[in-house]
Scaffold this motif. Sequence first.
Motif, PDB file in Angstrom:
ATOM      1  N   VAL A 227       0.865  -1.183   0.000  1.00 47.70           N
ATOM      2  CA  VAL A 227       0.000   0.000   0.000  1.00 47.70           C
ATOM      3  C   VAL A 227       0.899   1.229   0.000  1.00 47.70           C
ATOM      4  N   GLN A 228       0.758   2.060  -1.020  1.00 46.25           N
ATOM      5  CA  GLN A 228       1.640   3.216  -1.185  1.00 46.25           C
ATOM      6  C   GLN A 228       0.984   4.484  -0.645  1.00 46.25           C
ATOM      7  N   LEU A 229       1.767   5.269   0.084  1.00 41.37           N
ATOM      8  CA  LEU A 229       1.310   6.527   0.670  1.00 41.37           C
ATOM      9  C   LEU A 229       2.083   7.668   0.026  1.00 41.37           C
ATOM     10  N   ASP A 230       1.536   8.194  -1.046  1.00 40.60           N
ATOM     11  CA  ASP A 230       2.228   9.227  -1.815  1.00 40.60           C
ATOM     12  C   ASP A 230       2.312  10.539  -1.041  1.00 40.60           C
ATOM     13  N   ASN A 231       3.528  11.093  -0.967  1.00 37.94           N
ATOM     14  CA  ASN A 231       3.752  12.410  -0.361  1.00 37.94           C
ATOM     15  C   ASN A 231       3.098  12.523   1.019  1.00 37.94           C
ATOM     16  N   VAL A 232       3.205  11.455   1.799  1.00 36.99           N
ATOM     17  CA  VAL A 232       2.489  11.406   3.075  1.00 36.99           C
ATOM     18  C   VAL A 232       3.150  12.241   4.162  1.00 36.99           C
ATOM     19  N   LEU A 233       4.467  12.450   4.066  1.00 35.80           N
ATOM     20  CA  LEU A 233       5.167  13.260   5.062  1.00 35.80           C
ATOM     21  C   LEU A 233       5.719  14.522   4.405  1.00 35.80           C
ATOM     22  N   PRO A 234       5.491  15.679   5.018  1.00 30.34           N
ATOM     23  CA  PRO A 234       6.044  16.919   4.463  1.00 30.34           C
ATOM     24  C   PRO A 234       7.556  16.972   4.657  1.00 30.34           C
ATOM     25  N   SER A 235       8.179  17.907   3.982  1.00 31.57           N
ATOM     26  CA  SER A 235       9.642  18.025   4.073  1.00 31.57           C
ATOM     27  C   SER A 235      10.099  18.411   5.473  1.00 31.57           C
ATOM     28  N   ASP A 236       9.210  19.030   6.241  1.00 32.71           N
ATOM     29  CA  ASP A 236       9.563  19.442   7.601  1.00 32.71           C
ATOM     30  C   ASP A 236       8.840  18.591   8.641  1.00 32.71           C
ATOM     31  N   TRP A 237       8.735  17.289   8.392  1.00 30.16           N
ATOM     32  CA  TRP A 237       8.053  16.384   9.333  1.00 30.16           C
ATOM     33  C   TRP A 237       8.640  16.553  10.739  1.00 30.16           C
ATOM     34  N   ASP A 238       7.803  16.269  11.720  1.00 30.94           N
ATOM     35  CA  ASP A 238       8.227  16.529  13.096  1.00 30.94           C
ATOM     36  C   ASP A 238       7.877  15.343  13.986  1.00 30.94           C
ATOM     37  N   ALA A 239       8.757  15.044  14.926  1.00 32.78           N
ATOM     38  CA  ALA A 239       8.546  13.932  15.860  1.00 32.78           C
ATOM     39  C   ALA A 239       7.286  14.160  16.682  1.00 32.78           C
ATOM     40  N   GLY A 240       6.515  13.081  16.847  1.00 33.89           N
ATOM     41  CA  GLY A 240       5.318  13.136  17.674  1.00 33.89           C
ATOM     42  C   GLY A 240       4.054  13.502  16.931  1.00 33.89           C
ATOM     43  N   LEU A 241       4.169  13.971  15.691  1.00 37.74           N
ATOM     44  CA  LEU A 241       2.988  14.376  14.940  1.00 37.74           C
ATOM     45  C   LEU A 241       2.418  13.203  14.143  1.00 37.74           C
ATOM     46  N   THR A 242       1.116  13.272  13.863  1.00 27.26           N
ATOM     47  CA  THR A 242       0.460  12.272  13.025  1.00 27.26           C
ATOM     48  C   THR A 242       0.033  12.934  11.729  1.00 27.26           C
ATOM     49  N   TYR A 243       0.067  12.153  10.638  1.00 29.30           N
ATOM     50  CA  TYR A 243      -0.263  12.657   9.321  1.00 29.30           C
ATOM     51  C   TYR A 243      -1.323  11.765   8.698  1.00 29.30           C
ATOM     52  N   ASN A 244      -2.337  12.410   8.157  1.00 24.31           N
ATOM     53  CA  ASN A 244      -3.492  11.702   7.602  1.00 24.31           C
ATOM     54  C   ASN A 244      -3.131  11.100   6.242  1.00 24.31           C
ATOM     55  N   THR A 245      -3.342   9.803   6.079  1.00 24.18           N
ATOM     56  CA  THR A 245      -3.044   9.145   4.801  1.00 24.18           C
ATOM     57  C   THR A 245      -4.171   9.351   3.792  1.00 24.18           C
ATOM     58  N   GLY A 246      -5.346   9.757   4.261  1.00 21.02           N
ATOM     59  CA  GLY A 246      -6.483   9.905   3.363  1.00 21.02           C
ATOM     60  C   GLY A 246      -7.214   8.602   3.103  1.00 21.02           C
ATOM     61  N   ILE A 247      -6.744   7.505   3.691  1.00 16.82           N
ATOM     62  CA  ILE A 247      -7.394   6.199   3.535  1.00 16.82           C
ATOM     63  C   ILE A 247      -8.374   6.008   4.680  1.00 16.82           C
ATOM     64  N   SER A 248      -9.619   5.782   4.365  1.00 17.85           N
ATOM     65  CA  SER A 248     -10.629   5.586   5.393  1.00 17.85           C
ATOM     66  C   SER A 248     -10.490   4.202   6.016  1.00 17.85           C
ATOM     67  N   SER A 249     -10.731   4.135   7.326  1.00 14.25           N
ATOM     68  CA  SER A 249     -10.711   2.850   8.017  1.00 14.25           C
ATOM     69  C   SER A 249     -12.093   2.274   8.084  1.00 14.25           C
TER      70      SER A 249
END
Length: 249
Positions: A227-249
């Motif tokens: 399962v590929q997550l395109d551009n899921v992390l920004p260039s300035d990713w930060d420890a402790g943060l969560t990023y939305n994959t856009g995939i519904s559970s």
Amino acid sequence: MGSSVLDRNCFILCIMLLLSAQSRSQEIVSRATYYKSSDGLGTSSGACGYGEYGRKVNDGRVTGVSKLYKNGSGCGACYRVKCKMPSCCSEDGTIVVVTDHAEGSHTPDFVLTANAYAEMARPNMDTKLLSCGIIGVEYRRIPCLYDANLLLKVHEISKYPAYLAVLLLFVPGSDDITAFQVWQEDSNNWRPMRRAYGAVYDISNPPLGVLTLRFQVTVSADYNYWVQLDNVLPSDWDAGLTYNTGISS
């Protein structure tokens, strides 16, 4: 970038849900106990690395497991657990999420939170059930279903930009996450990430810039897919943060 990779979110979700529908229907006999906490919820220090998510997900109905931990690939799995004491146990049992490892010479397969353990009881029988300690149970794996999108968390141990550790939250379905990779744009290849522990995968000197990752889902010994997550992390990713994959559970 990997033409065989499933990179359309809707298509991915359909496949994951179809595979999830083929849940493990066979019930397995085992044992369960519970650990005490002041609020009956899970622990933020579980071996899967989930932190506070591992304490409160599924309303705190979580479990530590022994052999079902599977060196960490069992993290996030959902099970329906029913106790085998008809006099005080309900037919429904409880549904729990694996967030921890519980091991020892006499450790049952499941070490539930007190809330989850008590939920197996008939009405007004929870106190009696809690007094039993270790009990016989039967269980089966079931698909995890959440009213939330799949999230990618940058673990707190990450150190931008030299060290990246990630894990997935709200993983749907009933199959295991068994590998993670990150796309290296300048060399046009996928770099493998190491399973650091539990559900956490890491890599030293990750690529700079916006990151695309993918994870492997293992359905059986003979079949897995990515399962590929395109551009899921920004260039300035930060420890402790969560990023939305856009995939519904």
